[in-house]
Design an enzyme around this catalytic site. Sequence first.
Site, mmCIF file in Angstrom:
data_model
loop_
_atom_site.group_PDB
_atom_site.id
_atom_site.type_symbol
_atom_site.label_atom_id
_atom_site.label_comp_id
_atom_site.label_asym_id
_atom_site.label_seq_id
_atom_site.Cartn_x
_atom_site.Cartn_y
_atom_site.Cartn_z
ATOM 1 N N LYS A 105 13.917 -10.020 2.183
ATOM 2 C CA LYS A 105 13.829 -8.937 1.197
ATOM 3 C C LYS A 105 12.361 -8.619 0.879
ATOM 4 C CE LYS A 105 18.313 -10.190 -0.639
ATOM 5 N NZ LYS A 105 18.998 -11.086 -1.580
ATOM 6 N N LYS A 142 19.902 -6.795 5.646
ATOM 7 C CA LYS A 142 18.508 -7.219 5.381
ATOM 8 C C LYS A 142 17.926 -7.976 6.561
ATOM 9 C CE LYS A 142 20.869 -10.561 2.719
ATOM 10 N NZ LYS A 142 21.759 -10.217 1.660
ATOM 11 N N GLY A 191 31.169 -19.860 -5.667
ATOM 12 C CA GLY A 191 31.044 -18.839 -4.617
ATOM 13 C C GLY A 191 29.685 -18.173 -4.589
ATOM 14 N N ILE A 199 20.745 -2.667 -7.496
ATOM 15 C CA ILE A 199 19.539 -2.183 -8.185
ATOM 16 C C ILE A 199 18.868 -1.094 -7.345
ATOM 17 C CG2 ILE A 199 17.308 -2.845 -9.156
ATOM 18 C CD1 ILE A 199 18.335 -5.709 -9.348
HETATM 19 P P1 NAP Z 1 31.108 -10.002 5.764
HETATM 20 O O1 NAP Z 1 32.007 -10.166 4.594
HETATM 21 O O2 NAP Z 1 30.868 -11.141 6.666
HETATM 22 O O3 NAP Z 1 31.668 -8.765 6.622
HETATM 23 C C1 NAP Z 1 31.203 -8.437 7.903
HETATM 24 C C2 NAP Z 1 32.170 -7.452 8.522
HETATM 25 O O4 NAP Z 1 31.653 -7.028 9.777
HETATM 26 C C3 NAP Z 1 33.560 -8.037 8.782
HETATM 27 O O5 NAP Z 1 34.536 -7.079 8.442
HETATM 28 C C4 NAP Z 1 33.570 -8.270 10.289
HETATM 29 O O6 NAP Z 1 34.858 -8.098 10.871
HETATM 30 C C5 NAP Z 1 32.652 -7.162 10.769
HETATM 31 N N1 NAP Z 1 31.990 -7.488 12.019
HETATM 32 C C6 NAP Z 1 31.074 -8.470 12.230
HETATM 33 N N2 NAP Z 1 30.672 -8.451 13.518
HETATM 34 C C7 NAP Z 1 31.358 -7.440 14.120
HETATM 35 C C8 NAP Z 1 31.382 -6.924 15.438
HETATM 36 N N3 NAP Z 1 30.625 -7.443 16.395
HETATM 37 N N4 NAP Z 1 32.200 -5.862 15.696
HETATM 38 C C9 NAP Z 1 32.965 -5.324 14.720
HETATM 39 N N5 NAP Z 1 32.982 -5.776 13.443
HETATM 40 C C10 NAP Z 1 32.175 -6.826 13.151
HETATM 41 O O7 NAP Z 1 29.657 -9.500 5.293
HETATM 42 P P2 NAP Z 1 29.275 -8.771 3.921
HETATM 43 O O8 NAP Z 1 29.039 -9.780 2.870
HETATM 44 O O9 NAP Z 1 30.213 -7.658 3.678
HETATM 45 O O10 NAP Z 1 27.821 -8.200 4.286
HETATM 46 C C11 NAP Z 1 27.687 -7.062 5.116
HETATM 47 C C12 NAP Z 1 26.216 -6.662 5.176
HETATM 48 O O11 NAP Z 1 25.761 -6.332 3.875
HETATM 49 C C13 NAP Z 1 25.289 -7.771 5.683
HETATM 50 O O12 NAP Z 1 24.262 -7.207 6.444
HETATM 51 C C14 NAP Z 1 24.710 -8.367 4.404
HETATM 52 O O13 NAP Z 1 23.422 -8.932 4.582
HETATM 53 C C15 NAP Z 1 24.622 -7.130 3.539
HETATM 54 N N6 NAP Z 1 24.634 -7.417 2.110
HETATM 55 C C16 NAP Z 1 25.655 -8.143 1.576
HETATM 56 C C17 NAP Z 1 25.667 -8.416 0.218
HETATM 57 C C18 NAP Z 1 26.784 -9.202 -0.403
HETATM 58 O O14 NAP Z 1 26.753 -9.410 -1.618
HETATM 59 N N7 NAP Z 1 27.787 -9.632 0.352
HETATM 60 C C19 NAP Z 1 24.607 -7.946 -0.588
HETATM 61 C C20 NAP Z 1 23.585 -7.191 -0.018
HETATM 62 C C21 NAP Z 1 23.613 -6.930 1.342
HETATM 63 P P3 NAP Z 1 36.094 -9.073 10.507
HETATM 64 O O15 NAP Z 1 36.390 -8.791 9.069
HETATM 65 O O16 NAP Z 1 37.195 -8.643 11.390
HETATM 66 O O17 NAP Z 1 35.623 -10.461 10.740
#
Ligand code: NAP
Length: 452
Positions: free
Chosen positions: A216, A116, A198, A147
Site C-alpha cells: 500500500k 494491491k 477473522g 477510504i
Molecule cells: P477472495 O475472497 O479470495 O476472492 C477471489 C475471487 O477470485 C474468488 O471468487 C475466486 O474464485 C476468483 N478467482 C481467483 N483466481 C481466479 C482465476 N484464475 N480465474 C477466475 N476466478 C478466480 O478475495 P477478496 O478478499 O475478495 O479480494 C479480492 C481483491 O481485492 C484482492 O486483490 C484483494 O487484495 C483486494 N482487496 C480485498 C480487501 C478485503 O477486505 N478482502 C480489501 C482491499 C482490497 P472462487 O470463488 O471460485 O474461488
Amino acid sequence: MSRSEHTPGVALRVGVLGCGNVGAAFVGLVDSGATAISLRTGIDLEVTRIAVRDLDRERPGLDRVAFEKRATTDSGAVVTDPQVDIVVELMGGIEPARSLILQALTSKKPVISGNKELLAAHAGELTAAAESAGVDLLFEASVAGAIPLVRLLRDSLAGEHIVRLTGIVNGTTNYMLTQMSEEGLGYNEALAQAQSLGYAEADPTADVEGYDAAAKAAILAGIAFDADVSSSDVHREGIVGIEASDIAFARRLGYEVKLLAVVERADAPGGEVAPAVGAPPCVAVRVHPAMVPKEHPLASVRGAFNAVFVEGDAAGELMVYGRGAGGRPTASAVLGDVIDAAHHLREQSRGRPARRRTPLLRPIADLRSQYYLTLDVADRPGVLAAVASVFGEHHVSIRSMEQTGLGVDARLLFITHMALEADVSATLQALRDLDTVERVGSVLRVIGSELA
Ligand code: NAP
C-alpha cells in the site's frame, strides 16, 4: 419516484473477474442498488458476466439463479465479451490478473481493480497501457478499503505539493497493537484473538511482517509523487518481536505504538531540498512500527480501522479515516470507481492522466529519527558505561534511560535524540558485539517532535 417512473440512463455493462469477499459484495451492491445508482448518476449499471474458479461454490448474499446465469470459469471470455463495457478485477494475485487487465485496456475497456499486490508490482506497466489506450485504470479499493484516499490524492490534492503521508493501512496489525495496548495482551495472544475474529489469516505473515502495508505504501507513493515505486523499493519492518512491555513503556511516556507506512518527499542527495523543475522526485518510503505521541491524530486510530495523515505544502495537515478492509466497505470503493469510469465513457473522457517517473529513492540509512531501543545486559558494574560509550562512539546521543531488573540480568530502555539511521544501525551492531549485552530487543522509531 417508482421504478416505472424512472427514465432510463445510459446502460453500462460490467464484467467482474472474481466473486469472493469483495466481488460478491460488489455484485450485490449493483444488483440491489441499480435503480438508486441510476437516479443519482444517470447511469444504468448491470453486471453481465462474472468469472470464478469454482462454479459450485456458495456465494453468500447472491441469488443462486441470477449468479449462475452470468458465471463462467473462462475469465478471458469475460474480458472479450462485447456485452462487457467495463472490467472489474477482484480476483487478486499477479497472474492471470495482470494479463487480463492488459487485455481489457488494449481493447479500450476501462478497468477497476482492488489488487494491491499487482498494483504495487506493476503499476508502471498498467498505467502506461491505460495511457496508450486512453481509458481509465482506477484502483481506489487497493489502499485503505472504503477510504477515498486515491481519489483525494489524485483529484482533490492534484495541485498540492505533498510533503508526507503517514498511514495506518493494515487493520490486522492495528487491531493487535490496540489489544496489546488496551488489554495488556502479549503478541501471541493478540494474534490468536485477531485470527479467531477473522481479522488475521491462518498464515499472518503478510500482515505482521509488513508486506501488505509495504504494497500500500508503494501505491500511495506512486500517486502522491507520480513516481514508479514498487513494494521492493519499500523499507519494511513488521510488528513481530514487539513485546507488551515495549507498549507499556511507550504508554507511560505518552505514546501509542503503531505500524506506520511513511511516504515522504526527501531532500535530494547533497541536501538539495527543491530539485529543478521536472527533475525526478526524491522520495523515501518505509513501513515500520513507531511510537506515536498520544496527541497525534493517528494515535487514536483503534482496532481494525485505517487512517492516513496527509501533510501538504499549502493544504497543511488533514486526515482520512475509515474501514480499510471487508467485503462491503471495499466494494463501495470499487463501485465509486465504476461510476467514475462509466461517466468518463459516457462523456468520452477520462480521469487525470497518470504520469509515472522513476524516482530517486532515499535509503532508510539516510533518514533521521528518534529511537526507542531495549537491551538485556548483565547486571554488573561498568556495563552501563560500556554501553553508553558505544552510543557516543557512533554519534547517537541518549535522551533518557531506564533500568529494570531481570533476575541476574537487567533490561535497559533507551530513547535517543534525533539520530541518523545509519549511526543507529552501527550502534546496534556494536552493542551486539559486547560480551555483556545478552540481547538487543525492540527498536522503534519515535515520530513527532523531539521529546521535551
Ligand atoms: P477472495 O475472497 O479470495 O476472492 C477471489 C475471487 O477470485 C474468488 O471468487 C475466486 O474464485 C476468483 N478467482 C481467483 N483466481 C481466479 C482465476 N484464475 N480465474 C477466475 N476466478 C478466480 O478475495 P477478496 O478478499 O475478495 O479480494 C479480492 C481483491 O481485492 C484482492 O486483490 C484483494 O487484495 C483486494 N482487496 C480485498 C480487501 C478485503 O477486505 N478482502 C480489501 C482491499 C482490497 P472462487 O470463488 O471460485 O474461488
